[in-house]
Design a protein around this motif. Structure first.
Motif, PDB file in Angstrom:
ATOM      1  N   GLY A 162       0.812  -1.217   0.000  1.00 56.45           N
ATOM      2  CA  GLY A 162       0.000   0.000   0.000  1.00 56.45           C
ATOM      3  C   GLY A 162       0.839   1.257   0.000  1.00 56.45           C
ATOM      4  O   GLY A 162       0.516   2.236  -0.701  1.00 56.45           O
ATOM      5  N   LYS A 163       1.928   1.255   0.747  1.00 55.42           N
ATOM      6  CA  LYS A 163       2.781   2.436   0.821  1.00 55.42           C
ATOM      7  C   LYS A 163       3.460   2.731  -0.512  1.00 55.42           C
ATOM      8  O   LYS A 163       3.488   3.888  -0.964  1.00 55.42           O
ATOM      9  N   VAL A 164       4.013   1.703  -1.153  1.00 54.87           N
ATOM     10  CA  VAL A 164       4.690   1.908  -2.440  1.00 54.87           C
ATOM     11  C   VAL A 164       3.687   2.351  -3.501  1.00 54.87           C
ATOM     12  O   VAL A 164       3.955   3.248  -4.303  1.00 54.87           O
ATOM     13  N   PHE A 189      -1.148   5.218  -7.057  1.00 52.32           N
ATOM     14  CA  PHE A 189      -1.949   4.087  -7.509  1.00 52.32           C
ATOM     15  C   PHE A 189      -2.802   3.546  -6.362  1.00 52.32           C
ATOM     16  O   PHE A 189      -2.445   3.667  -5.192  1.00 52.32           O
ATOM     17  N   GLY A 190      -3.922   2.915  -6.710  1.00 56.62           N
ATOM     18  CA  GLY A 190      -4.672   2.122  -5.746  1.00 56.62           C
ATOM     19  C   GLY A 190      -4.115   0.711  -5.724  1.00 56.62           C
ATOM     20  O   GLY A 190      -3.704   0.177  -6.755  1.00 56.62           O
ATOM     21  N   ALA A 191      -4.069   0.081  -4.543  1.00 61.14           N
ATOM     22  CA  ALA A 191      -3.541  -1.289  -4.415  1.00 61.14           C
ATOM     23  C   ALA A 191      -4.539  -2.151  -3.651  1.00 61.14           C
ATOM     24  O   ALA A 191      -5.123  -1.714  -2.653  1.00 61.14           O
ATOM     25  N   TYR A 192      -4.714  -3.386  -4.128  1.00 61.84           N
ATOM     26  CA  TYR A 192      -5.717  -4.278  -3.538  1.00 61.84           C
ATOM     27  C   TYR A 192      -5.192  -5.712  -3.515  1.00 61.84           C
ATOM     28  O   TYR A 192      -4.548  -6.163  -4.468  1.00 61.84           O
ATOM     29  N   ALA A 193      -5.487  -6.415  -2.432  1.00 59.10           N
ATOM     30  CA  ALA A 193      -5.338  -7.873  -2.407  1.00 59.10           C
ATOM     31  C   ALA A 193      -6.659  -8.453  -2.896  1.00 59.10           C
ATOM     32  O   ALA A 193      -7.731  -8.004  -2.482  1.00 59.10           O
ATOM     33  N   GLU A 241      -4.205  -0.302  -9.506  1.00 63.25           N
ATOM     34  CA  GLU A 241      -4.904   0.617 -10.415  1.00 63.25           C
ATOM     35  C   GLU A 241      -3.854   1.582 -10.967  1.00 63.25           C
ATOM     36  O   GLU A 241      -3.666   2.692 -10.467  1.00 63.25           O
ATOM     37  N   GLY A 242      -3.188   1.135 -12.003  1.00 62.20           N
ATOM     38  CA  GLY A 242      -2.090   1.889 -12.588  1.00 62.20           C
ATOM     39  C   GLY A 242      -1.123   0.923 -13.241  1.00 62.20           C
ATOM     40  O   GLY A 242      -1.508  -0.181 -13.647  1.00 62.20           O
ATOM     41  N   ASP A 243       0.137   1.304 -13.347  1.00 62.15           N
ATOM     42  CA  ASP A 243       1.159   0.487 -13.998  1.00 62.15           C
ATOM     43  C   ASP A 243       1.688  -0.552 -13.016  1.00 62.15           C
ATOM     44  O   ASP A 243       2.551  -0.265 -12.185  1.00 62.15           O
ATOM     45  N   GLY A 244       1.172  -1.769 -13.121  1.00 61.89           N
ATOM     46  CA  GLY A 244       1.557  -2.827 -12.193  1.00 61.89           C
ATOM     47  C   GLY A 244       3.019  -3.201 -12.301  1.00 61.89           C
ATOM     48  O   GLY A 244       3.663  -3.534 -11.293  1.00 61.89           O
ATOM     49  N   ILE A 245       3.566  -3.162 -13.503  1.00 64.98           N
ATOM     50  CA  ILE A 245       4.964  -3.541 -13.681  1.00 64.98           C
ATOM     51  C   ILE A 245       5.891  -2.506 -13.042  1.00 64.98           C
ATOM     52  O   ILE A 245       6.864  -2.857 -12.350  1.00 64.98           O
ATOM     53  N   ALA A 246       5.596  -1.227 -13.239  1.00 59.55           N
ATOM     54  CA  ALA A 246       6.416  -0.171 -12.612  1.00 59.55           C
ATOM     55  C   ALA A 246       6.366  -0.296 -11.087  1.00 59.55           C
ATOM     56  O   ALA A 246       7.384  -0.156 -10.404  1.00 59.55           O
ATOM     57  N   PHE A 247       5.179  -0.575 -10.565  1.00 58.75           N
ATOM     58  CA  PHE A 247       5.037  -0.778  -9.124  1.00 58.75           C
ATOM     59  C   PHE A 247       5.898  -1.954  -8.664  1.00 58.75           C
ATOM     60  O   PHE A 247       6.627  -1.854  -7.667  1.00 58.75           O
ATOM     61  N   ALA A 248       5.801  -3.087  -9.372  1.00 55.84           N
ATOM     62  CA  ALA A 248       6.521  -4.298  -8.966  1.00 55.84           C
ATOM     63  C   ALA A 248       8.032  -4.075  -8.985  1.00 55.84           C
ATOM     64  O   ALA A 248       8.748  -4.527  -8.083  1.00 55.84           O
ATOM     65  N   GLN A 249       8.529  -3.380 -10.004  1.00 53.43           N
ATOM     66  CA  GLN A 249       9.962  -3.116 -10.088  1.00 53.43           C
ATOM     67  C   GLN A 249      10.426  -2.263  -8.911  1.00 53.43           C
ATOM     68  O   GLN A 249      11.459  -2.541  -8.299  1.00 53.43           O
ATOM     69  N   LYS A 250       9.644  -1.238  -8.572  1.00 55.90           N
ATOM     70  CA  LYS A 250      10.012  -0.359  -7.466  1.00 55.90           C
ATOM     71  C   LYS A 250       9.940  -1.106  -6.137  1.00 55.90           C
ATOM     72  O   LYS A 250      10.835  -0.976  -5.288  1.00 55.90           O
TER      73      LYS A 250
END
Length: 670
Positions: free
Chosen positions: A252-254, A260-264, A286-295
């Motif tokens: 959630g923090k990242v 972005f919104g984040a959900y389990a 809710e946004g770029d999932g790959i960019a989130f995952a890399q970060k």
């Protein structure tokens, strides 16, 4: 004073009726106000021992607790308030209805002609239109898009439909429309359809459209905000480990840093409420999932594997834990049984693409909203009612493999497939959508069923829905096969209780039993249809028949020496040994295989080639013959120690010169 506060609250909240209860000193005070003739507060409060007129009243009550007064008031309200607005006053009449054999194309034309969003479907019986269901504009539009315009509306109508009688009150109408998410609510006079109430009809009664716009109040009928939400953060922390909760909080923090919104989502959330352990964590961004995952991976010392085509990634933590990440997406299908085309979307559209309502729960992870459960599609209700339901009526047309998953979930959780969902499965079977599926996709679903803890009933359900024929017409769940499936469960449980550090594939044992009544040619046809990989194909088309010959040999023998039993069974993998235990008819045969499994296969000669060389035997093919003889003697209990083996070899060599064709392991001549 209390009456002034009640009056003030009434005005501030723009309420039509208000009953306020307060406990002060040793008394309970009730103050009531009303702006509607439907509620005579003077009469209501009078029953409690107070007084007043129709629009203002009060009561002072002694010797009772506040909870008692509240309960009495609720009973009074329930018994005495009757709305003047009933179904017969709200309904549109006559209700536009169609016959079940009307085509989707003709139904679409009727919707356009009458400018309505749903049609009732009714069948004429004894001069009366018997209600069968309804079909919405969205379902018809999707059916036409999937080139099913000539299909009848009965194939895709919703059959689980709530109705009301003509004297139903506004509260009942509201509950049935909202709770069942119905676009239309049929109004019945006993068995006769006399009218219909739409969501718009109800909305116009409850509130004025201008009040929604001016006061910015939420409209309960707008689907984009119709989710049920509640805070379950305490429940999450009770059910999950501290380490997993920390991972979710960090997600959630990242995500928030990106905006972005984040959900389990998915099975992870579903199993929380079923109290089943599931650490297959799926995250939707809710946004770029790959960019989130890399970060995220960079910040927490993890590895990230991304898949650009689907907007997904897998984060692998140093301790091996994996987390799947996906961008919120929607899917659409160009034709029945097609693979989906993927586009970016919001969390609601992402959840709507999923297979069943029970898999549509989401938990928000962003700080400030962490632990908020989101339920757009009544998943909590279906979990409580133990029901497997699809999200829309063309779900099985778009992806027929969902049928296999419906059966798998039904049996895994002890649920029941909903009536409408069951009817749509039968329709998909009847229209042969499964023939368009690749064998690989069918096999993937079948394999997952066979990997379940108790797959027997699930395979029986495949038979109930006539689905086995799409694998091969010869497959049938006979009593003999059901008995063998149950025996597999016993064999696997027996093996697992041995606590051996050996891996095996349980689905292979069940699949071998599934085709056990098939000859070699039919088995090969089944493997061809399911596109089974060569490494597995050889098990079912070759090794299974070898195991059955071995089984026949064991069953036919009056008594076998341990060495003979060993030679018969030693060439088979674990899955085939468990298969033979499961299909063996005689208990002594099962015991013999069990004895080999637990005792004989562990026995090995202590003596080696160097020992043979030390006693003067020249290296060569004779070594294999000698070591096999030692093993036979040891299996038969004739040898115990290394000295016993050496003496046996000396005696074996002395009177028995080496054969020019020594035997190999398994009894074959070299």
């Amino acid at each position: 004073d209390f009456a002034f506060l009640t009056h003030k609250m009434m005005r501030m909240e723009n309420l039509d009726v208000l009953f306020a209860i307060a406990h002060m000193g040793n008394k309970v005070y009730v103050v009531a106000r009303s702006k509607t003739p439907d509620v005579d507060v003077g009469a209501m409060v009078g029953i409690l021992g107070g007084g007043g007129h129709a629009f203002a009243a009060a009561a002072t009550i002694r010797d009772k607790t506040q909870a008692q007064v509240e309960q009495e008031l609720l009973e009074v309200l329930h018994e005495n308030i009757r709305s003047g607005r009933r179904a017969k006053d709200l309904m549109s009449s006559p209700a536009i209805r169609v016959s079940p054999d009307l085509s989707c194309e003709d139904a679409r034309n009727l919707l356009t002609r009458y400018n309505i969003n749903a049609l009732l479907v009714a069948q004429k019986e004894n001069g009366i239109d018997k209600l069968m269901g309804y079909i919405s504009r969205q379902v018809i539009a999707k059916a036409v898009h999937l080139k099913l315009e000539h299909a009848s509306v009965s194939e895709y109508m919703t059959t689980e439909i709530a109705v009301v009688e003509t004297d139903a009150e506004i509260q009942e109408i509201q509950e049935k429309i909202i709770d069942n998410k119905q676009r239309v609510l049929p109004v019945m006079d006993h068995d006769d359809i006399v009218g219909v109430i739409t969501r718009t009809d109800l909305l116009n009664v409850l509130v004025r459209q201008s009040e929604f716009r001016n006061q910015r109040l939420p409209d309960p009928f707008r689907e984009d905000i119709s989710a049920r939400t509640r805070n379950i953060v305490r429940f999450v922390k009770e059910r999950l480990s501290d380490q997993l909760v920390e991972i979710l909080e960090n997600v959630g923090k990242v995500a928030t840093d990106f905006g972005f919104g984040a959900y389990a989502v998915g099975g992870f959330v579903r199993d929380l409420f079923l109290f089943r352990k599931n650490e297959d964590l799926d995250i939707v961004i809710e946004g770029d999932g790959i960019a989130f995952a890399q970060k995220y991976a960079q910040m927490h010392g993890a590895r990230c594997h991304q898949y650009e085509k689907f907007g997904t990634a897998v984060i692998i933590f140093p301790h091996g834990f994996k987390m799947d990440v996906a961008s919120a997406r929607m899917e659409y299908y160009r034709f029945p049984a097609d693979l989906p085309t993927v586009e970016m979307s919001s969390i609601k559209l992402d959840l709507f693409r999923r297979d069943f309502t029970i898999n549509t729960l989401a938990i928000q992870l962003n700080p400030g909203k962490f632990g908020i459960l989101i339920d757009f599609f009544s998943a909590q209700k279906d979990i409580k009612e133990k029901s497997v339901r699809i999200l829309h009526n063309l779900s099985f047309v778009e992806d027929p493999t969902r049928v296999f998953r419906a059966i798998r979930f039904e049996q895994r959780f002890g649920f029941t497939i909903g009536k409408l969902t069951s009817g749509l499965i039968e329709n998909a079977v009847r229209m042969d959508f499964f023939k368009q599926l690749s064998g690989r996709r069918i096999f993937t679903e079948l394999r997952q069923i066979l990997e379940e803890e108790y797959p027997t009933r699930a395979v029986q359900r495949l038979e109930d829905y006539d689905l086995l024929k799409f694998i091969h017409p010869a497959l049938r769940m006979s009593r003999k096969l059901i008995s063998a499936f149950n025996a597999v469960k016993q064999s696997l449980s027996w093996h697992d209780l041995l606590f051996l550090e050996e891996e095996y594939l349980r689905w292979i044992v069940y699949f071998a039993v599934l085709v056990s009544d098939c000859d070699r040619k039919t088995t090969e046809e089944v493997c061809d249809r399911l596109e089974i990989a060569p490494r597995h194909r050889v098990i079912f088309c070759n090794e299974r028949f070898d195991s059955e010959r071995c089984l026949y040999q064991i069953q036919s023998s009056v008594s076998l020496k341990n060495s003979e039993l060993y030679k018969c069974l030693s060439g088979f993998r674990i899955e085939m040994l468990l298969y033979m235990m499961s299909v063996a008819q005689k208990e002594e045969v099962k015991k013999a295989i069990s004895y080999y499994f637990t005792q004989l296969r562990q026995i090995k000669p202590v003596i080696r080639g160097n020992s043979l060389k030390d006693i003067g035997i020249e290296p060569g093919p004779i070594y294999g013959q000698v070591l096999n003889a030692v093993l036979d003697a040891k299996l038969n209990g004739e040898l115990q120690t290394f000295e016993d083996e050496l003496n046996f070899v000396r005696n074996y060599i002395s009177p028995n010169p080496p054969s020019p064709f020594p035997e190999r392991a398994g009894g074959e001549k070299s």
